[in-house]
Design a protein around this motif. Structure first.
Motif, mmCIF file in Angstrom:
data_model
loop_
_atom_site.group_PDB
_atom_site.id
_atom_site.type_symbol
_atom_site.label_atom_id
_atom_site.label_comp_id
_atom_site.label_asym_id
_atom_site.label_seq_id
_atom_site.Cartn_x
_atom_site.Cartn_y
_atom_site.Cartn_z
ATOM 1 N N ARG A 9 -13.545 22.315 10.474
ATOM 2 C CA ARG A 9 -14.654 21.385 10.244
ATOM 3 C C ARG A 9 -14.417 20.615 8.944
ATOM 4 O O ARG A 9 -14.187 21.209 7.889
ATOM 5 C CB ARG A 9 -15.965 22.155 10.162
ATOM 6 C CG ARG A 9 -17.208 21.286 10.068
ATOM 7 C CD ARG A 9 -18.455 22.148 9.932
ATOM 8 N NE ARG A 9 -18.826 22.791 11.175
ATOM 9 C CZ ARG A 9 -19.931 22.492 11.855
ATOM 10 N NH1 ARG A 9 -20.742 21.532 11.415
ATOM 11 N NH2 ARG A 9 -20.228 23.142 12.957
ATOM 12 N N LYS A 10 -14.460 19.297 9.028
ATOM 13 C CA LYS A 10 -14.322 18.441 7.851
ATOM 14 C C LYS A 10 -15.705 18.010 7.388
ATOM 15 O O LYS A 10 -16.492 17.464 8.162
ATOM 16 C CB LYS A 10 -13.458 17.223 8.177
ATOM 17 C CG LYS A 10 -13.164 16.327 6.977
ATOM 18 C CD LYS A 10 -12.242 15.183 7.398
ATOM 19 C CE LYS A 10 -11.978 14.232 6.248
ATOM 20 N NZ LYS A 10 -11.098 13.115 6.648
ATOM 21 N N VAL A 11 -15.983 18.252 6.115
ATOM 22 C CA VAL A 11 -17.301 18.011 5.538
ATOM 23 C C VAL A 11 -17.160 17.092 4.340
ATOM 24 O O VAL A 11 -16.186 17.193 3.576
ATOM 25 C CB VAL A 11 -17.938 19.349 5.103
ATOM 26 C CG1 VAL A 11 -19.270 19.131 4.418
ATOM 27 C CG2 VAL A 11 -18.110 20.271 6.299
ATOM 28 N N ALA A 12 -18.108 16.177 4.151
ATOM 29 C CA ALA A 12 -18.104 15.263 3.004
ATOM 30 C C ALA A 12 -19.238 15.632 2.059
ATOM 31 O O ALA A 12 -20.415 15.587 2.432
ATOM 32 C CB ALA A 12 -18.260 13.818 3.467
ATOM 33 N N LEU A 13 -18.881 16.018 0.817
ATOM 34 C CA LEU A 13 -19.872 16.358 -0.196
ATOM 35 C C LEU A 13 -19.884 15.270 -1.264
ATOM 36 O O LEU A 13 -18.944 15.168 -2.066
ATOM 37 C CB LEU A 13 -19.534 17.705 -0.843
ATOM 38 C CG LEU A 13 -19.564 18.943 0.043
ATOM 39 C CD1 LEU A 13 -19.179 20.171 -0.767
ATOM 40 C CD2 LEU A 13 -20.931 19.137 0.658
ATOM 41 N N LEU A 354 -24.959 21.911 6.801
ATOM 42 C CA LEU A 354 -23.565 21.804 7.217
ATOM 43 C C LEU A 354 -23.405 20.742 8.293
ATOM 44 O O LEU A 354 -22.499 19.901 8.230
ATOM 45 C CB LEU A 354 -23.081 23.161 7.724
ATOM 46 C CG LEU A 354 -21.612 23.242 8.139
ATOM 47 C CD1 LEU A 354 -20.693 23.047 6.943
ATOM 48 C CD2 LEU A 354 -21.326 24.586 8.817
ATOM 49 N N ASP A 355 -24.287 20.762 9.284
ATOM 50 C CA ASP A 355 -24.203 19.772 10.366
ATOM 51 C C ASP A 355 -24.421 18.357 9.845
ATOM 52 O O ASP A 355 -23.748 17.409 10.283
ATOM 53 C CB ASP A 355 -25.235 20.092 11.450
ATOM 54 C CG ASP A 355 -24.871 21.330 12.257
ATOM 55 O OD1 ASP A 355 -23.704 21.766 12.189
ATOM 56 O OD2 ASP A 355 -25.759 21.867 12.941
ATOM 57 N N SER A 360 -16.301 15.739 11.136
ATOM 58 C CA SER A 360 -15.659 16.054 12.412
ATOM 59 C C SER A 360 -15.541 17.559 12.550
ATOM 60 O O SER A 360 -15.555 18.298 11.558
ATOM 61 C CB SER A 360 -14.269 15.411 12.514
ATOM 62 O OG SER A 360 -13.399 15.955 11.540
ATOM 63 N N SER A 361 -15.444 17.995 13.785
ATOM 64 C CA SER A 361 -15.309 19.416 14.070
ATOM 65 C C SER A 361 -14.428 19.585 15.296
ATOM 66 O O SER A 361 -14.515 18.795 16.238
ATOM 67 C CB SER A 361 -16.695 20.033 14.324
ATOM 68 O OG SER A 361 -16.575 21.371 14.752
ATOM 69 N N GLU A 375 -15.908 13.854 16.698
ATOM 70 C CA GLU A 375 -16.198 13.033 15.536
ATOM 71 C C GLU A 375 -17.711 12.928 15.404
ATOM 72 O O GLU A 375 -18.416 12.671 16.371
ATOM 73 C CB GLU A 375 -15.607 11.636 15.697
ATOM 74 C CG GLU A 375 -14.088 11.611 15.772
ATOM 75 C CD GLU A 375 -13.429 11.843 14.432
ATOM 76 O OE1 GLU A 375 -14.138 11.849 13.417
ATOM 77 O OE2 GLU A 375 -12.196 12.032 14.408
ATOM 78 N N LEU A 376 -18.218 13.178 14.196
ATOM 79 C CA LEU A 376 -19.659 13.197 13.993
ATOM 80 C C LEU A 376 -20.098 12.072 13.056
ATOM 81 O O LEU A 376 -19.315 11.496 12.358
ATOM 82 C CB LEU A 376 -20.073 14.543 13.395
ATOM 83 C CG LEU A 376 -19.697 15.761 14.248
ATOM 84 C CD1 LEU A 376 -20.097 17.034 13.530
ATOM 85 C CD2 LEU A 376 -20.358 15.687 15.598
#
Length: 376
Positions: A9-13, A354-355, A360-361, A375-376
């Protein structure tokens, strides 16, 4: 323990403010999280690769690709954490991607048994003293204001990022303004060359705890020569990707201190080996920071509580960097963070947050080169 599948899972903070070092400027921290689902539990790991291959050859999208195409397909379905590195040994490099996978497997195994990562690694402290890393700023006045703010929050040590043109003067200003009792160190991220030795010796006047990674990562001989010219102890970071690298650096006299980053050395098991080696040689170690989310920070606290970690960690509270983290805030008071004691790394992501932050996941079956990517 049987692995049923793995999520990448790619996360943007978003950062509260841009963070600048000699390796780049960051306004958003792209974080790659790995979730391992087993027959008994699930576990989380964080890949600390940065968006671009500047700190090291690894970068976020490249780490996701190597996990997807090579590492996860090579992982046996029945494996414990100690079996991950041997299973992946035929693939050269990529310690950050390997570390994330190994950590997730280890977290799942410990959650299933009810053991904490700190206890498993051999932690001896309940709290870890924390320093703070301050990026390269626009002015000395801005820097002094930042240092004052972090000292007011109780941080035990200040680390200044430096590069040519931003080194002696800001260090002098901080030392003169806050006095000799301030625990102060600097980090160059390999921004200098051996030709800068005379200039770097100018930092000796300020009583620094250490100068971190002044030269290029591969230049152990250069660091050994520089160490003989400086009174300030040299600490290695990027140069050390394994316990073997640490042993080589110590034998050459290239380092008096080692910064141990689990992602950089391939995981917490290898990080413990680096710790044990340095402790046997009387060399202090400390735990560095890679702008991790709370997943990585929580795990780093368990490592930083080992007996050889005698210098304050870079593992400060996540709210120092991020407006929103993926976990509940870690317990932070008086410049210390409490080591999680729950099973595994001791924390889990908040699903709703998180969601919301996920870019992307993808779901991978172990031994399967096909991924279900969203892709989210």
């Amino acid at each position: 323990m049987t692995i049923e599948g793995i999520e990448i899972r790619k996360v943007a903070l978003p950062l509260k403010e841009p963070f600048r070092a000699s390796v780049g400027v960051f306004s958003v921290r792209d974080v790659l999280l790995v979730r391992v689902v087993t027959s008994d539990a699930e576990g989380w790991g964080e890949c600390v690769a940065l968006p671009e291959p500047r700190y090291s050859a690894e970068y976020v999208d490249g780490a996701a690709d190597v996990l997807r195409r090579f590492l996860v397909p090579a992982l046996p379905r029945n494996v414990d954490a100690h079996g991950v590195a041997p299973a992946l040994a035929s693939f050269r490099g990529h310690p950050m991607a390997k570390a994330a996978l190994e950590t997730a497997v280890l977290d799942a195994r410990l959650r299933a048994s009810g053991d904490s990562l700190g206890r498993y690694l051999g932690a001896v402290r309940e709290r870890v003293a924390c320093g703070v890393s301050i990026g390269i700023m626009g002015s000395v006045r801005e820097l002094l204001d930042a240092v004052a703010g972090y000292l007011a929050e109780g941080y035990a040590r200040i680390k200044l990022k430096i590069e040519p043109g931003w080194d002696v003067e800001p260090v002098r200003a901080v030392r003169e303004h806050f006095g000799d009792d301030l625990m102060l160190q600097v980090d160059a991220n390999g921004a200098y060359t051996p030709a800068d030795a005379r200039h770097l010796a100018g930092l000796d006047a300020f009583g620094l705890v250490l100068i971190e990674q002044p030269l290029a990562p591969g230049d152990l001989l250069g660091h050994a020569r520089l160490a003989r010219r400086l009174a300030t102890p040299i600490c290695l970071d990027e140069s050390v990707e394994s316990a073997a690298d640490a042993a080589a650096a110590l034998s050459l006299g290239a380092a008096a201190i080692i910064n141990v980053k689990p992602g950089r050395v391939g995981g917490y098991l290898e990080a413990r080996r680096v710790h044990d080696l340095c402790q046997a040689h009387g060399v202090p170690v400390w735990c560095g920071d890679m702008l991790e989310s709370g997943i990585g920070r929580a795990a780093n606290l368990s490592l930083g509580a080992l007996p050889g970690f005698t210098l304050p960690a870079d593992t400060c509270a996540a709210e120092r960097y991020f407006a929103t983290d993926v976990i509940e805030p870690l317990d932070h008071a008086d410049g210390h963070l409490t080591v999680p004691t729950g099973p595994g790394i001791g924390v889990v992501p908040i699903k709703e947050i998180l969601d919301e932050l996920t870019l992307s996941s993808e779901w991978l079956g172990v031994g399967d080169r096909k991924a279900d990517r969203r892709e989210l």
